[in-house]
Design a protein around this motif. Structure first.
Motif, PDB file in Angstrom:
ATOM      1  N   VAL A  25       0.848  -1.187   0.000  1.00 50.19           N
ATOM      2  CA  VAL A  25       0.000   0.000   0.000  1.00 50.19           C
ATOM      3  C   VAL A  25       0.886   1.242   0.000  1.00 50.19           C
ATOM      4  O   VAL A  25       1.863   1.306   0.758  1.00 50.19           O
ATOM      5  CB  VAL A  25      -0.912   0.016   1.243  1.00 50.19           C
ATOM      6  N   VAL A  26       0.549   2.192  -0.840  1.00 52.22           N
ATOM      7  CA  VAL A  26       1.232   3.486  -0.841  1.00 52.22           C
ATOM      8  C   VAL A  26       0.312   4.488  -0.155  1.00 52.22           C
ATOM      9  O   VAL A  26      -0.855   4.627  -0.530  1.00 52.22           O
ATOM     10  CB  VAL A  26       1.572   3.943  -2.269  1.00 52.22           C
ATOM     11  N   ALA A  27       0.852   5.160   0.864  1.00 53.34           N
ATOM     12  CA  ALA A  27       0.018   6.042   1.681  1.00 53.34           C
ATOM     13  C   ALA A  27       0.621   7.429   1.802  1.00 53.34           C
ATOM     14  O   ALA A  27       1.826   7.597   1.982  1.00 53.34           O
ATOM     15  CB  ALA A  27      -0.167   5.443   3.071  1.00 53.34           C
TER      16      ALA A  27
ATOM     17  N   ARG B 236      -4.117   8.601   3.957  1.00 57.17           N
ATOM     18  CA  ARG B 236      -4.778   8.395   2.672  1.00 57.17           C
ATOM     19  C   ARG B 236      -4.127   7.262   1.891  1.00 57.17           C
ATOM     20  O   ARG B 236      -2.905   7.239   1.712  1.00 57.17           O
ATOM     21  CB  ARG B 236      -4.720   9.674   1.840  1.00 57.17           C
ATOM     22  N   ILE B 237      -4.930   6.313   1.428  1.00 56.06           N
ATOM     23  CA  ILE B 237      -4.448   5.190   0.626  1.00 56.06           C
ATOM     24  C   ILE B 237      -4.538   5.578  -0.843  1.00 56.06           C
ATOM     25  O   ILE B 237      -5.623   5.881  -1.357  1.00 56.06           O
ATOM     26  CB  ILE B 237      -5.295   3.932   0.882  1.00 56.06           C
ATOM     27  N   LEU B 238      -3.389   5.590  -1.532  1.00 54.18           N
ATOM     28  CA  LEU B 238      -3.408   5.865  -2.961  1.00 54.18           C
ATOM     29  C   LEU B 238      -3.790   4.590  -3.712  1.00 54.18           C
ATOM     30  O   LEU B 238      -3.436   3.487  -3.292  1.00 54.18           O
ATOM     31  CB  LEU B 238      -2.041   6.367  -3.433  1.00 54.18           C
ATOM     32  N   PRO B 239      -4.475   4.728  -4.831  1.00 58.14           N
ATOM     33  CA  PRO B 239      -4.951   3.536  -5.553  1.00 58.14           C
ATOM     34  C   PRO B 239      -3.843   2.832  -6.329  1.00 58.14           C
ATOM     35  O   PRO B 239      -2.763   3.383  -6.540  1.00 58.14           O
ATOM     36  CB  PRO B 239      -5.981   4.134  -6.513  1.00 58.14           C
ATOM     37  N   LYS B 240      -4.146   1.598  -6.738  1.00 52.11           N
ATOM     38  CA  LYS B 240      -3.309   0.940  -7.736  1.00 52.11           C
ATOM     39  C   LYS B 240      -3.671   1.541  -9.084  1.00 52.11           C
ATOM     40  O   LYS B 240      -4.846   1.679  -9.419  1.00 52.11           O
ATOM     41  CB  LYS B 240      -3.561  -0.569  -7.743  1.00 52.11           C
ATOM     42  N   ALA B 241      -2.665   1.897  -9.848  1.00 51.53           N
ATOM     43  CA  ALA B 241      -2.912   2.573 -11.124  1.00 51.53           C
ATOM     44  C   ALA B 241      -3.376   1.570 -12.170  1.00 51.53           C
ATOM     45  O   ALA B 241      -2.619   0.675 -12.567  1.00 51.53           O
ATOM     46  CB  ALA B 241      -1.650   3.279 -11.591  1.00 51.53           C
TER      47      ALA B 241
ATOM     48  N   VAL C 189       5.386   3.535   2.164  1.00 50.12           N
ATOM     49  CA  VAL C 189       4.974   2.288   1.521  1.00 50.12           C
ATOM     50  C   VAL C 189       4.882   1.225   2.616  1.00 50.12           C
ATOM     51  O   VAL C 189       5.855   0.969   3.332  1.00 50.12           O
ATOM     52  CB  VAL C 189       5.964   1.849   0.441  1.00 50.12           C
ATOM     53  N   LEU C 190       3.712   0.645   2.755  1.00 52.84           N
ATOM     54  CA  LEU C 190       3.494  -0.394   3.758  1.00 52.84           C
ATOM     55  C   LEU C 190       3.273  -1.726   3.050  1.00 52.84           C
ATOM     56  O   LEU C 190       2.381  -1.831   2.192  1.00 52.84           O
ATOM     57  CB  LEU C 190       2.276  -0.075   4.626  1.00 52.84           C
ATOM     58  N   THR C 191       4.072  -2.713   3.389  1.00 48.96           N
ATOM     59  CA  THR C 191       3.884  -4.044   2.831  1.00 48.96           C
ATOM     60  C   THR C 191       3.676  -5.036   3.961  1.00 48.96           C
ATOM     61  O   THR C 191       4.528  -5.175   4.843  1.00 48.96           O
ATOM     62  CB  THR C 191       5.073  -4.485   1.968  1.00 48.96           C
ATOM     63  N   ALA C 192       2.518  -5.683   3.935  1.00 49.37           N
ATOM     64  CA  ALA C 192       2.205  -6.727   4.909  1.00 49.37           C
ATOM     65  C   ALA C 192       2.450  -8.076   4.258  1.00 49.37           C
ATOM     66  O   ALA C 192       2.095  -8.291   3.097  1.00 49.37           O
ATOM     67  CB  ALA C 192       0.751  -6.622   5.358  1.00 49.37           C
ATOM     68  N   VAL C 193       3.080  -8.984   4.991  1.00 49.69           N
ATOM     69  CA  VAL C 193       3.296 -10.341   4.505  1.00 49.69           C
ATOM     70  C   VAL C 193       2.748 -11.305   5.549  1.00 49.69           C
ATOM     71  O   VAL C 193       2.937 -11.118   6.753  1.00 49.69           O
ATOM     72  CB  VAL C 193       4.790 -10.607   4.206  1.00 49.69           C
ATOM     73  N   THR C 194       2.031 -12.318   5.070  1.00 50.04           N
ATOM     74  CA  THR C 194       1.374 -13.288   5.945  1.00 50.04           C
ATOM     75  C   THR C 194       1.691 -14.697   5.476  1.00 50.04           C
ATOM     76  O   THR C 194       1.711 -14.956   4.270  1.00 50.04           O
ATOM     77  CB  THR C 194      -0.158 -13.097   5.930  1.00 50.04           C
ATOM     78  N   VAL C 195       1.931 -15.597   6.419  1.00 46.94           N
ATOM     79  CA  VAL C 195       2.008 -17.018   6.090  1.00 46.94           C
ATOM     80  C   VAL C 195       0.916 -17.732   6.891  1.00 46.94           C
ATOM     81  O   VAL C 195       0.736 -17.492   8.083  1.00 46.94           O
ATOM     82  CB  VAL C 195       3.394 -17.630   6.391  1.00 46.94           C
ATOM     83  N   THR C 196       0.159 -18.583   6.196  1.00 44.97           N
ATOM     84  CA  THR C 196      -0.965 -19.287   6.809  1.00 44.97           C
ATOM     85  C   THR C 196      -0.902 -20.759   6.433  1.00 44.97           C
ATOM     86  O   THR C 196      -0.896 -21.089   5.239  1.00 44.97           O
ATOM     87  CB  THR C 196      -2.302 -18.690   6.335  1.00 44.97           C
TER      88      THR C 196
ATOM     89  N   ALA D 113       0.803  -0.016  -7.029  1.00 44.78           N
ATOM     90  CA  ALA D 113       0.300   0.850  -5.963  1.00 44.78           C
ATOM     91  C   ALA D 113       1.013   2.194  -6.030  1.00 44.78           C
ATOM     92  O   ALA D 113       2.233   2.257  -6.131  1.00 44.78           O
ATOM     93  CB  ALA D 113       0.545   0.199  -4.602  1.00 44.78           C
ATOM     94  N   GLY D 114       0.242   3.268  -6.032  1.00 45.31           N
ATOM     95  CA  GLY D 114       0.826   4.602  -6.098  1.00 45.31           C
ATOM     96  C   GLY D 114       1.265   5.025  -7.485  1.00 45.31           C
ATOM     97  O   GLY D 114       1.770   6.142  -7.661  1.00 45.31           O
ATOM     98  N   GLY D 115       1.098   4.165  -8.489  1.00 44.21           N
ATOM     99  CA  GLY D 115       1.396   4.548  -9.867  1.00 44.21           C
ATOM    100  C   GLY D 115       2.859   4.569 -10.242  1.00 44.21           C
ATOM    101  O   GLY D 115       3.236   5.222 -11.227  1.00 44.21           O
TER     102      GLY D 115
END
Length: 210
Positions: A86-88, A92-97, A117-124, A166-168
């Motif tokens: 996510v680009v913020a 405010r969250i900027l869209p994916k272009a 720039v926030l990147t979340a990573v998950t393992v399930t 994200a963020g263009g």
């Protein structure tokens, strides 16, 4: 490079490693640390932010929903890896272009400014792999653009590597020449924080990485 089924002492019954994304950037980043997913299964979810949802919460929710959705479709023992970037600008969250207009919208607002720039990573783990451990990491990176002229924005749009980003913009693309400063994880900005991802995988029973 090895797949997960080859890394755990050669056991053919080792749980699969499944990437819940078709992003070629994330696949390439995994290959950079010697991993090839056994399967690539993109998650088709609604990515609309909830009303009042802040970027940090949104990124974590998206990664978790992608991982859980894909895990629910797999019968075999497996670990599902998912991420969301996510680009913020502040809250405010900027869209994916998805088109030139949305890319221009993002670049005009990023011009001459610092953003996060926030990147979340998950393992399930899938339900059939009881030993697997659920894990989450969130990586925040500060990026500062130089001030962009109308001509420079037009040139970035013409280059075309903004599509779906994200963020263009793409850190590994033409926009790199306009980035004055970066504080944090470059791989997270590209789409997958390698150190944090490796730590999550090393924490699994048997380990996918040394």
């Amino acid at each position: 490079m090895t797949s997960s089924s080859q890394t755990q002492e050669g056991l053919s019954t080792a749980p699969l490693l499944v990437l819940a994304s078709a992003s070629p950037r994330r696949i390439a980043l995994l290959e950079q640390i010697g991993l090839v997913p056994d399967r690539v299964l993109p998650a088709n979810i609604d990515e609309t932010p909830r009303k009042g949802e802040v970027p940090r919460v949104y990124a974590q929710r998206m990664a978790a929903e992608k991982a859980c959705l894909v895990a629910s479709t797999i019968a075999e023992p497996a670990l599902v890896l998912a991420a969301d970037t996510v680009v913020a600008l502040g809250r405010r969250i900027l869209p994916k272009a998805e088109d030139r207009e949305s890319a221009r919208f993002c670049l005009e607002r990023l011009s001459g400014r610092r953003h996060t720039v926030l990147t979340a990573v998950t393992v399930t783990p899938t339900s059939s792999w009881a030993q697997g451990r659920h894990g989450v990491r969130l990586v925040e990176t500060s990026v500062t653009f130089s001030r962009l002229t109308v001509y420079q924005i037009d040139a970035l749009l013409e280059a075309g590597d903004w599509s779906g980003k994200a963020g263009g913009y793409a850190l590994q693309g033409h926009a790199a020449s306009f980035i004055r400063a970066l504080s944090g994880s470059a791989s997270a900005v590209i789409g997958l924080p390698l150190f944090e991802t490796a730590q999550l995988l090393r924490g699994q029973p048997g380990g996918w990485l040394a």
